[in-house]
Design a protein around this motif. Sequence first.
Motif, PDB file in Angstrom:
ATOM      1  N   PHE A  34     -16.553  -7.674  -0.976  1.00 12.52           N
ATOM      2  CA  PHE A  34     -17.864  -7.030  -1.067  1.00 12.52           C
ATOM      3  C   PHE A  34     -18.015  -5.852  -0.098  1.00 12.52           C
ATOM      4  O   PHE A  34     -19.117  -5.419   0.189  1.00 12.52           O
ATOM      5  CB  PHE A  34     -18.960  -8.073  -0.817  1.00 12.52           C
ATOM      6  N   THR A  35     -16.884  -5.360   0.405  1.00 13.05           N
ATOM      7  CA  THR A  35     -16.921  -4.134   1.201  1.00 13.05           C
ATOM      8  C   THR A  35     -16.739  -2.945   0.263  1.00 13.05           C
ATOM      9  O   THR A  35     -16.022  -3.047  -0.746  1.00 13.05           O
ATOM     10  CB  THR A  35     -15.817  -4.121   2.264  1.00 13.05           C
ATOM     11  N   TYR A  36     -17.406  -1.835   0.567  1.00 14.05           N
ATOM     12  CA  TYR A  36     -17.286  -0.666  -0.293  1.00 14.05           C
ATOM     13  C   TYR A  36     -17.355   0.601   0.543  1.00 14.05           C
ATOM     14  O   TYR A  36     -17.746   0.581   1.707  1.00 14.05           O
ATOM     15  CB  TYR A  36     -18.381  -0.666  -1.366  1.00 14.05           C
ATOM     16  N   ASN A  37     -16.962   1.699  -0.088  1.00 19.92           N
ATOM     17  CA  ASN A  37     -16.946   3.016   0.562  1.00 19.92           C
ATOM     18  C   ASN A  37     -16.073   3.022   1.817  1.00 19.92           C
ATOM     19  O   ASN A  37     -16.372   3.689   2.803  1.00 19.92           O
ATOM     20  CB  ASN A  37     -18.364   3.465   0.915  1.00 19.92           C
ATOM     21  N   CYS A  38     -14.998   2.244   1.790  1.00 15.38           N
ATOM     22  CA  CYS A  38     -14.070   2.191   2.920  1.00 15.38           C
ATOM     23  C   CYS A  38     -12.676   1.856   2.410  1.00 15.38           C
ATOM     24  O   CYS A  38     -12.513   1.329   1.313  1.00 15.38           O
ATOM     25  CB  CYS A  38     -14.522   1.162   3.955  1.00 15.38           C
ATOM     26  N   GLN A  39     -11.680   2.168   3.238  1.00 14.64           N
ATOM     27  CA  GLN A  39     -10.320   1.751   2.920  1.00 14.64           C
ATOM     28  C   GLN A  39     -10.117   0.315   3.386  1.00 14.64           C
ATOM     29  O   GLN A  39     -10.687  -0.100   4.405  1.00 14.64           O
ATOM     30  CB  GLN A  39      -9.322   2.673   3.615  1.00 14.64           C
ATOM     31  N   ARG A  40      -9.315  -0.442   2.658  1.00 13.16           N
ATOM     32  CA  ARG A  40      -9.095  -1.849   2.972  1.00 13.16           C
ATOM     33  C   ARG A  40      -7.629  -2.063   3.338  1.00 13.16           C
ATOM     34  O   ARG A  40      -6.739  -1.814   2.531  1.00 13.16           O
ATOM     35  CB  ARG A  40      -9.470  -2.725   1.776  1.00 13.16           C
ATOM     36  N   PHE A  41      -7.416  -2.550   4.548  1.00  9.43           N
ATOM     37  CA  PHE A  41      -6.062  -2.759   5.039  1.00  9.43           C
ATOM     38  C   PHE A  41      -5.789  -4.248   5.259  1.00  9.43           C
ATOM     39  O   PHE A  41      -6.642  -4.966   5.777  1.00  9.43           O
ATOM     40  CB  PHE A  41      -5.835  -2.038   6.381  1.00  9.43           C
ATOM     41  N   THR A  42      -4.593  -4.670   4.875  1.00  8.37           N
ATOM     42  CA  THR A  42      -4.140  -6.023   5.196  1.00  8.37           C
ATOM     43  C   THR A  42      -2.828  -6.004   5.980  1.00  8.37           C
ATOM     44  O   THR A  42      -2.372  -7.048   6.439  1.00  8.37           O
ATOM     45  CB  THR A  42      -3.929  -6.857   3.912  1.00  8.37           C
ATOM     46  N   GLU A  43      -2.246  -4.813   6.139  1.00 12.83           N
ATOM     47  CA  GLU A  43      -0.979  -4.676   6.844  1.00 12.83           C
ATOM     48  C   GLU A  43      -1.148  -3.757   8.063  1.00 12.83           C
ATOM     49  O   GLU A  43      -1.859  -2.751   8.007  1.00 12.83           O
ATOM     50  CB  GLU A  43       0.096  -4.092   5.916  1.00 12.83           C
ATOM     51  N   LEU A  44      -0.468  -4.100   9.147  1.00  9.72           N
ATOM     52  CA  LEU A  44      -0.596  -3.326  10.383  1.00  9.72           C
ATOM     53  C   LEU A  44      -0.109  -1.888  10.236  1.00  9.72           C
ATOM     54  O   LEU A  44      -0.672  -0.973  10.843  1.00  9.72           O
ATOM     55  CB  LEU A  44       0.168  -4.031  11.499  1.00  9.72           C
ATOM     56  N   GLU A  45       0.911  -1.662   9.424  1.00  9.25           N
ATOM     57  CA  GLU A  45       1.426  -0.309   9.243  1.00  9.25           C
ATOM     58  C   GLU A  45       0.384   0.614   8.628  1.00  9.25           C
ATOM     59  O   GLU A  45       0.419   1.834   8.831  1.00  9.25           O
ATOM     60  CB  GLU A  45       2.699  -0.330   8.394  1.00  9.25           C
ATOM     61  N   GLU A  46      -0.536   0.055   7.870  1.00 13.23           N
ATOM     62  CA  GLU A  46      -1.605   0.868   7.286  1.00 13.23           C
ATOM     63  C   GLU A  46      -2.510   1.429   8.386  1.00 13.23           C
ATOM     64  O   GLU A  46      -3.062   2.527   8.258  1.00 13.23           O
ATOM     65  CB  GLU A  46      -2.416   0.032   6.292  1.00 13.23           C
ATOM     66  N   ILE A  47      -2.651   0.669   9.467  1.00 15.14           N
ATOM     67  CA  ILE A  47      -3.438   1.141  10.610  1.00 15.14           C
ATOM     68  C   ILE A  47      -2.762   2.346  11.245  1.00 15.14           C
ATOM     69  O   ILE A  47      -3.414   3.345  11.573  1.00 15.14           O
ATOM     70  CB  ILE A  47      -3.605   0.012  11.649  1.00 15.14           C
ATOM     71  N   ARG A  48      -1.446   2.274  11.403  1.00 19.48           N
ATOM     72  CA  ARG A  48      -0.700   3.389  12.003  1.00 19.48           C
ATOM     73  C   ARG A  48      -0.883   4.667  11.180  1.00 19.48           C
ATOM     74  O   ARG A  48      -1.106   5.745  11.719  1.00 19.48           O
ATOM     75  CB  ARG A  48       0.785   3.034  12.104  1.00 19.48           C
ATOM     76  N   ALA A  49      -0.815   4.520   9.863  1.00 19.58           N
ATOM     77  CA  ALA A  49      -0.955   5.680   8.986  1.00 19.58           C
ATOM     78  C   ALA A  49      -2.380   6.249   9.024  1.00 19.58           C
ATOM     79  O   ALA A  49      -2.574   7.462   8.896  1.00 19.58           O
ATOM     80  CB  ALA A  49      -0.584   5.298   7.555  1.00 19.58           C
ATOM     81  N   PHE A  50      -3.365   5.414   9.228  1.00 17.86           N
ATOM     82  CA  PHE A  50      -4.770   5.836   9.240  1.00 17.86           C
ATOM     83  C   PHE A  50      -5.111   6.643  10.491  1.00 17.86           C
ATOM     84  O   PHE A  50      -5.982   7.507  10.471  1.00 17.86           O
ATOM     85  CB  PHE A  50      -5.665   4.597   9.141  1.00 17.86           C
ATOM     86  N   GLN A  51      -4.434   6.378  11.591  1.00 16.92           N
ATOM     87  CA  GLN A  51      -4.656   7.096  12.851  1.00 16.92           C
ATOM     88  C   GLN A  51      -6.135   7.070  13.278  1.00 16.92           C
ATOM     89  O   GLN A  51      -6.780   8.113  13.432  1.00 16.92           O
ATOM     90  CB  GLN A  51      -4.181   8.545  12.722  1.00 16.92           C
ATOM     91  N   PRO A  52      -6.701   5.872  13.505  1.00 21.40           N
ATOM     92  CA  PRO A  52      -8.124   5.799  13.855  1.00 21.40           C
ATOM     93  C   PRO A  52      -8.423   6.446  15.199  1.00 21.40           C
ATOM     94  O   PRO A  52      -7.588   6.454  16.102  1.00 21.40           O
ATOM     95  CB  PRO A  52      -8.394   4.293  13.890  1.00 21.40           C
TER      96      PRO A  52
END
Length: 284
Positions: A57-75
């Motif tokens: 029920f989350t929307y208007n956001c990217q959804r990550f389940t893997e740590l490598e996705e965090i690295r690519a997002f560069q928060p």
Amino acid sequence: MDSKEYKSSNQPLQMGGAGGFRILVLGAGKMGSFFIDLLSFDHEVAVFEKDPKRMRFTYNCQRFTELEEIRAFQPELVINAVTLKYTIPVFEQVLSYLPQSCIISDIASVKTDLKEFYEQSGRRYVSTHPMFGPTFANLNQLSEENAIIISEGDYMGRIFFKDLYQRIGLNIYEYTFEEHDKTVAYSLSIPFVSTFVFAAVMKHQDAPGTTFKRHMHIAKGVLNEDNYLLQEILFNPYTHDQVSQIRTELKELLEIIDHKDAQGMTDYLAKIRNNVRRDIEIRQ
């Protein structure tokens, strides 16, 4: 206790350019979802949650389940909204996947060990505590709710949360880590312990009165909180003295009741009415 209340500057904070910040929310629970909804139209928001079902029920956001996705997002900012028990372990899990310039933050209601963790991490950080939750608060009307911003964090991080909380109408106060934990010992442990005592001695009522129903509503909310959260609030080093005051007052009240001391009861009621007069209108 000395504290600083923020007054609105009426100036929105612009960070990260026209597109806002890249913000990563850790955890898609109630408070995590609240922050996603709050931020996702002004910033580029992603959520990291290992259980995909919690992100339904989350929307208007990217959804990550893997740590490598965090690295690519560069928060540029991380908001840790996981259950209190996992706040530090999840930080430890994701730190190596974050840019060194990223500000890390928590919204934990108990700050035990967080100051030491932040200082050892070498990261820019900000720590806040929205003094409300989805259990009781009307999230569409928060003008009577409060938030604490820890004064020992990163200046720009504190300004970001100050602006955010002002925009949703929260009353904002600034405390040190120690002052925060003293405040929590008072503002949470006393109501929680009072609720525990009520729940421990209550009996089911087929036709409860208004006061009973209101206490039941509070008990339902408190007892549906996470066990670890309740434990950590009560194990706060400042909680013991607060709870001891309850025992002292109950002893005095029980003596008045046992002796049917009418004058003692009158004096006691006058004392407690005077004690809450600043916060409660007493019609006498």
